[in-house]
Design a protein around this motif. Sequence first.
Motif, mmCIF file in Angstrom:
data_model
loop_
_atom_site.group_PDB
_atom_site.id
_atom_site.type_symbol
_atom_site.label_atom_id
_atom_site.label_comp_id
_atom_site.label_asym_id
_atom_site.label_seq_id
_atom_site.Cartn_x
_atom_site.Cartn_y
_atom_site.Cartn_z
ATOM 1 N N GLY A 1 2.479 5.210 -14.168
ATOM 2 C CA GLY A 1 3.175 4.208 -13.376
ATOM 3 C C GLY A 1 4.065 4.773 -12.300
ATOM 4 N N SER A 2 4.186 6.088 -12.214
ATOM 5 C CA SER A 2 5.037 6.704 -11.192
ATOM 6 C C SER A 2 4.265 6.823 -9.873
ATOM 7 C CB SER A 2 5.522 8.078 -11.659
ATOM 8 O OG SER A 2 4.428 8.956 -11.817
ATOM 9 N N PRO A 3 4.985 7.012 -8.752
ATOM 10 C CA PRO A 3 4.318 7.079 -7.447
ATOM 11 C C PRO A 3 3.412 8.297 -7.305
ATOM 12 C CG PRO A 3 6.673 6.643 -7.194
ATOM 13 C CD PRO A 3 6.452 7.019 -8.632
ATOM 14 N N VAL A 4 2.371 8.137 -6.518
ATOM 15 C CA VAL A 4 1.504 9.250 -6.149
ATOM 16 C C VAL A 4 2.335 10.305 -5.425
ATOM 17 C CG1 VAL A 4 -0.284 9.876 -4.467
ATOM 18 C CG2 VAL A 4 -0.673 7.990 -6.049
ATOM 19 N N ARG A 5 1.993 11.584 -5.627
ATOM 20 C CA ARG A 5 2.715 12.690 -4.994
ATOM 21 C C ARG A 5 1.803 13.403 -3.993
ATOM 22 N NH1 ARG A 5 5.904 15.660 -10.018
ATOM 23 N NH2 ARG A 5 6.862 13.778 -10.883
ATOM 24 N N VAL A 6 2.322 13.623 -2.792
ATOM 25 C CA VAL A 6 1.559 14.315 -1.752
ATOM 26 C C VAL A 6 2.401 15.449 -1.186
ATOM 27 C CG1 VAL A 6 0.406 14.111 0.480
ATOM 28 C CG2 VAL A 6 0.274 12.226 -1.156
ATOM 29 N N LEU A 7 1.797 16.625 -1.076
ATOM 30 C CA LEU A 7 2.442 17.786 -0.474
ATOM 31 C C LEU A 7 1.926 17.938 0.953
ATOM 32 C CD1 LEU A 7 4.094 20.433 -0.618
ATOM 33 C CD2 LEU A 7 2.048 21.525 -1.590
ATOM 34 N N VAL A 8 2.857 17.984 1.923
ATOM 35 C CA VAL A 8 2.510 18.143 3.336
ATOM 36 C C VAL A 8 2.915 19.546 3.773
ATOM 37 C CG1 VAL A 8 2.886 17.303 5.689
ATOM 38 C CG2 VAL A 8 2.846 15.678 3.776
ATOM 39 N N VAL A 9 1.951 20.309 4.301
ATOM 40 C CA VAL A 9 2.217 21.705 4.676
ATOM 41 C C VAL A 9 1.864 21.910 6.147
ATOM 42 C CG1 VAL A 9 1.837 24.124 4.118
ATOM 43 C CG2 VAL A 9 1.566 22.376 2.330
ATOM 44 N N ASP A 10 2.893 22.090 6.970
ATOM 45 C CA ASP A 10 2.700 22.317 8.404
ATOM 46 C C ASP A 10 3.968 22.969 8.937
ATOM 47 O OD1 ASP A 10 2.444 21.900 11.360
ATOM 48 O OD2 ASP A 10 0.677 20.750 10.752
ATOM 49 N N ARG B 1 -6.580 4.858 -16.735
ATOM 50 C CA ARG B 1 -6.240 3.850 -17.736
ATOM 51 C C ARG B 1 -6.889 2.533 -17.345
ATOM 52 N NH1 ARG B 1 -2.045 5.301 -21.186
ATOM 53 N NH2 ARG B 1 -0.911 7.160 -20.564
ATOM 54 N N PRO B 2 -7.117 1.638 -18.318
ATOM 55 C CA PRO B 2 -7.677 0.342 -17.971
ATOM 56 C C PRO B 2 -6.813 -0.349 -16.938
ATOM 57 C CG PRO B 2 -7.602 0.648 -20.359
ATOM 58 C CD PRO B 2 -6.833 1.783 -19.755
ATOM 59 N N GLN B 3 -7.451 -1.079 -16.007
ATOM 60 C CA GLN B 3 -6.715 -1.747 -14.945
ATOM 61 C C GLN B 3 -5.754 -2.797 -15.485
ATOM 62 O OE1 GLN B 3 -6.760 -1.096 -11.519
ATOM 63 N NE2 GLN B 3 -7.742 0.738 -12.300
ATOM 64 N N SER B 4 -6.003 -3.306 -16.697
ATOM 65 C CA SER B 4 -5.123 -4.334 -17.248
ATOM 66 C C SER B 4 -3.839 -3.750 -17.832
ATOM 67 C CB SER B 4 -5.848 -5.125 -18.338
ATOM 68 O OG SER B 4 -6.144 -4.282 -19.440
ATOM 69 N N MET B 5 -3.770 -2.437 -17.931
ATOM 70 C CA MET B 5 -2.633 -1.800 -18.585
ATOM 71 C C MET B 5 -1.645 -1.260 -17.565
ATOM 72 S SD MET B 5 -1.560 -1.174 -21.704
ATOM 73 C CE MET B 5 -3.015 -0.993 -22.757
ATOM 74 N N LEU B 6 -0.393 -1.719 -17.660
ATOM 75 C CA LEU B 6 0.678 -1.175 -16.839
ATOM 76 C C LEU B 6 1.494 -0.233 -17.709
ATOM 77 C CD1 LEU B 6 1.923 -4.410 -14.993
ATOM 78 C CD2 LEU B 6 0.263 -2.719 -14.197
ATOM 79 N N VAL B 7 1.818 0.937 -17.167
ATOM 80 C CA VAL B 7 2.547 1.942 -17.940
ATOM 81 C C VAL B 7 3.680 2.495 -17.095
ATOM 82 C CG1 VAL B 7 2.399 4.110 -19.211
ATOM 83 C CG2 VAL B 7 0.421 2.575 -19.141
ATOM 84 N N VAL B 8 4.893 2.454 -17.635
ATOM 85 C CA VAL B 8 6.056 3.091 -17.010
ATOM 86 C C VAL B 8 6.767 3.857 -18.117
ATOM 87 C CG1 VAL B 8 8.227 2.781 -15.769
ATOM 88 C CG2 VAL B 8 6.300 1.263 -15.285
ATOM 89 N N GLY B 9 6.744 5.187 -18.032
ATOM 90 C CA GLY B 9 7.333 5.981 -19.103
ATOM 91 C C GLY B 9 6.672 5.663 -20.437
#
Length: 246
Positions: free
Chosen positions: A17-26, A144-152
Motif C-alpha cells: 500500500g505504500s507509494p511506488v519508488r523511483v530513482l532518478v539519476v542525472d 495481491r488480489p485487486q480486491s485487497m487493500l493493504v497498509v502496513g
Amino acid sequence: MTTTSPQGRTELLRPDGSPVRVLVVDDEQSITELLSMALRYEGWRIRSEADGQGAVRAAREFRPDAVVLNMMLPDMDGLSVLGRLRREQQDMPVLFLTARDAVEDRIAGLTAGGDDYVTKPFSLEEVVARLRGLIRRSGATDRRPQSMLVVGDLTLDEDSHDVTRAGVDIHLTATEFELLRYLMRNPRRVLSKAQILDRVWSYDFGGQANIVELYISYLRRKIDAGREPMIHTRRGAGYLIKPAVS
C-alpha cells in the motif's frame, strides 16, 4: 496494486500500500528537479542522484521500483551503472535518458539490459507514461488480489468486507468500512474533511462536518486501540493513514 485518485488518475502502489519508488539519476540538476516534480505528482516517492556511485548506493538503500538513468554521468557511463544495479536487483526496470539518439546507442542500452529509452529533449508526460508501463509490466505493483487493500499490517478485502490488523479481525459498520476504504485507497495522503464527506457520504453536510471527526474517532478505537497508531490528524488539513512506526 492500483487505486483511483480523487483526480481520476489510476495510481500505482506497492503491495503493502505504500507509494511506488523511483530513482532518478542525472547530473543536470534542472532535469532531476523537473522529473522529480512530475513523478511526485503521480504520488510516487522519488530519490535523485547526480552520479553513478550515488545511484548504486541509493538503489541499495532506497530499493526503487524503477530507475530513470542518464546514459552519460560524470564518473561512469550508464551501461556500467546498469550492470551494477542489475547485480543488486535483477528485475528492476530501467529507463535510459540520453541526449544521444543514434541507433547504435539505443541498441547498446537495450542489449545491456535497459528496458526502454527516451532521448533529450523529452516530454515529461512521455517519461511518466513509459515508467508506468514498465512498472506495471515488472509486476512490482501486482502481487495481491485487486480486491485487497493493504497498509502496513492492516488489510481490507473489498469483496468480503473483512478487515484485519496483524491477523486480528476488526468489525466495522458500513460507514466505518467506507471511510477506512477511502483512507486505505490513498495511503500517506492527507484527505480533507470536504473530500471525505464527498466520497463517503456523497454530499456536503455543511455545518455538520464534525461527523468526519466522529467517525475518525470510531475508527481509531477499533484500528489503533492498544496498538501503534495508523490514523493521523494533520491540523487544519485533514486525515491520513500510513503504516505504524515499529
